[in-house]
Scaffold this active site. Sequence first.
Site, PDB file in Angstrom:
ATOM      1  N   GLY A  47       0.839  -1.311  -0.050  1.00 27.19           N
ATOM      2  CA  GLY A  47       0.090   0.036   0.240  1.00 27.19           C
ATOM      3  C   GLY A  47       0.769   1.080  -0.140  1.00 27.19           C
ATOM      4  O   GLY A  47       1.751   1.071  -0.817  1.00 27.19           O
TER       5      GLY A  47
ATOM      6  N   GLU B   8      18.946  -6.657 -23.383  1.00 25.48           N
ATOM      7  CA  GLU B   8      19.257  -8.431 -23.987  1.00 25.48           C
ATOM      8  C   GLU B   8      18.556  -8.205 -24.682  1.00 25.48           C
ATOM      9  O   GLU B   8      17.197  -9.391 -24.685  1.00 25.48           O
ATOM     10  CB  GLU B   8      19.088  -9.210 -22.860  1.00 25.48           C
ATOM     11  CG  GLU B   8      20.602  -8.888 -21.433  1.00 25.48           C
ATOM     12  CD  GLU B   8      21.588  -8.262 -22.093  1.00 25.48           C
ATOM     13  OE1 GLU B   8      22.308  -7.299 -22.647  1.00 25.48           O
ATOM     14  OE2 GLU B   8      22.334  -9.301 -22.879  1.00 25.48           O
TER      15      GLU B   8
END
Lengths: 381, 259
Positions: free
Chosen positions: A339, A363
């Site tokens: 939260g 990558e």
Amino acid sequence: MDFELTDDQKRIRRAAREFAEGELGDAIAPYDERQTFPHEIVKKLGPLGFLGVLVPDEYGGAGLDYVSYALIVEELCRGDASVGITMWAHNSLCTNHITVFGSEAQKRRYLPRLASGDVLGAWGLTEAGSGSDAAALRTRAEWRDGEWVLNGSKAFITNASVGGLAVVLARTDPEQRSRSISAFILERGTPGFRAGQPYRKLGLHASDTAELILEDARVPAAGLLGERGMGFVHALQVLEGGRIAMAAMGVGIAEAALGQSVKYMNQRTAFGRTLAEFNGLQGMIAEVAAEVEVARLLTLRAAYLKDTGRPARHAAAMAKLFASETAMKAASKAVQIHGGAGYITEFPVERIFRDAKLTEIGEGTSEIQRLVIAREILQLS
Amino acid sequence: MNIVVCAKVVPLSSVTIRIDPATRRMVRKDVSQELDPQAAKAVEEALRLTEKHGGSVTVVVMGGEDATIGIRGALAMGATAAIHLSDPALAGSDALGTAKALAAAIRKAPFDLVMCATESSDSYTGLVPGQLAQLLGVPPLTFATSVTVEGRTVTIKRQSEGGYDVVSAELPLLVTVTTGINEPRYPTLKGIMGAKKKEIKRYTAAELGLGPAEVGESGAREKVLTVGRPPARPAGTIIQDDGEGGKKIAAFLADLKLI
């Protein structure tokens, strides 16, 4: 079928975990906040062998297999992804390119220094206008007066400004398309070769990413790495190992996010119960835990294929795609479970969330991985 | 200098320990084990001494087959060799039986210095080092927070309540080290791989010249009668602040003679 790690692999994983738990984690938070490179901590990696994991013993490395390597990358990234990427970009890209494709002289000259951590390695394929698209690569190397002269620039390069060595891809034959790119080894201090200002990034603040700039950078003939014209072909093979490492990084980040979520859910109470007792949150944890396990199995299988000398491209692409998206999901759920506490810098999940995003990009983006996987399945060339 | 480190292999600190109600012993089967973090400090101190003065570090461990992982851990840190005392006849030994087995194994080779943790981190009796020194006929220097060697003289700082005493004796002798003495090194990848090639000697109770009257359950003169949980702490006192809260807390602390 055997899912059991060997005793060596278990011991290596435990050693990496001990190091990560003892030295990384919260210790990196101040570097992340200041966006500085944790030299003091990265210096500890070399003597322990983490900077020469795949380098054969005769060149000063640990000479380990890919499964062990993936386990180390996972554990270090679980501790801190900035240090993790610094370590694996050095190992998988620069160092491995020289290990696999270097001449005997190049291996003797560079590998001991890389494996010991005397120098960190960078690897430059990507440019501002080209990544996975080789045809668009613009950096050029011309043979002039008995040496190579390189011009151009490389973008988003890990270890660019802290590295002592870089492997750089450049076009050597402008006319030819498929065999027109070659790899070069550049040492720090080469005239005309420098790093740009480190980028300010979304995440991985304690890792170094910058441009590599080549302005009439001169490289002797001995600096050509692998055969002329084979650079891109070799780079794709190097990337195969890089994808396994990036997948392991995804698993490590996801595991870190999951660990933080579990800890918080057992601590925080709402309406007189701990968060762990709420069904909706239990569902999130179960789903993420299952996906982390899938990601880890895919990653270790890709590593295993590599170890047994079989084609791993397809498996590495699948592992990288799934593990990076799992990292993002696990991090996102972790912030949600926390939260308000998850949105502020006091809790580690905020950093983990920012760090996770890179795994879906570096990558080869998730889209490129899907392309690689689909082409193989559809048997498109 | 030949240093022998007596080490124990114990359940990982993250494991919740269970006690078998029938034998009143800790359940070690199928529990992940590690080199006792306290023993790791003795290994570390021994390695530092041999790095400075030369010599070898031999680790002696008494324990079941699964203790191997902890023994390899000590070898990966850099110990030269290891001795594993693993024999069902040794199971259930009390502290004195353990000390007898360790002493018999240590006497099989020349030694200068024996190092132990002050106490193990699973059963905490702290009895073995003293018994071992007696059996070996060497002086014990205990609770060391630092160890230095000059020629044949070993000097330690012995931790005391208010500071430390400086104590020295001539080799051969036994030293026990405290938790604060050092921070053990991480094993290196090469160390881990190299540990496999190092020798682990194994001795049975018979090879140590020890029979059922001295070691194992039958030789144990010390018996664990019951194992229980620590008494639950009494519930705390809750003071509701009705405007007089501060005064009530002050009165409470005054009753305890804290203020």
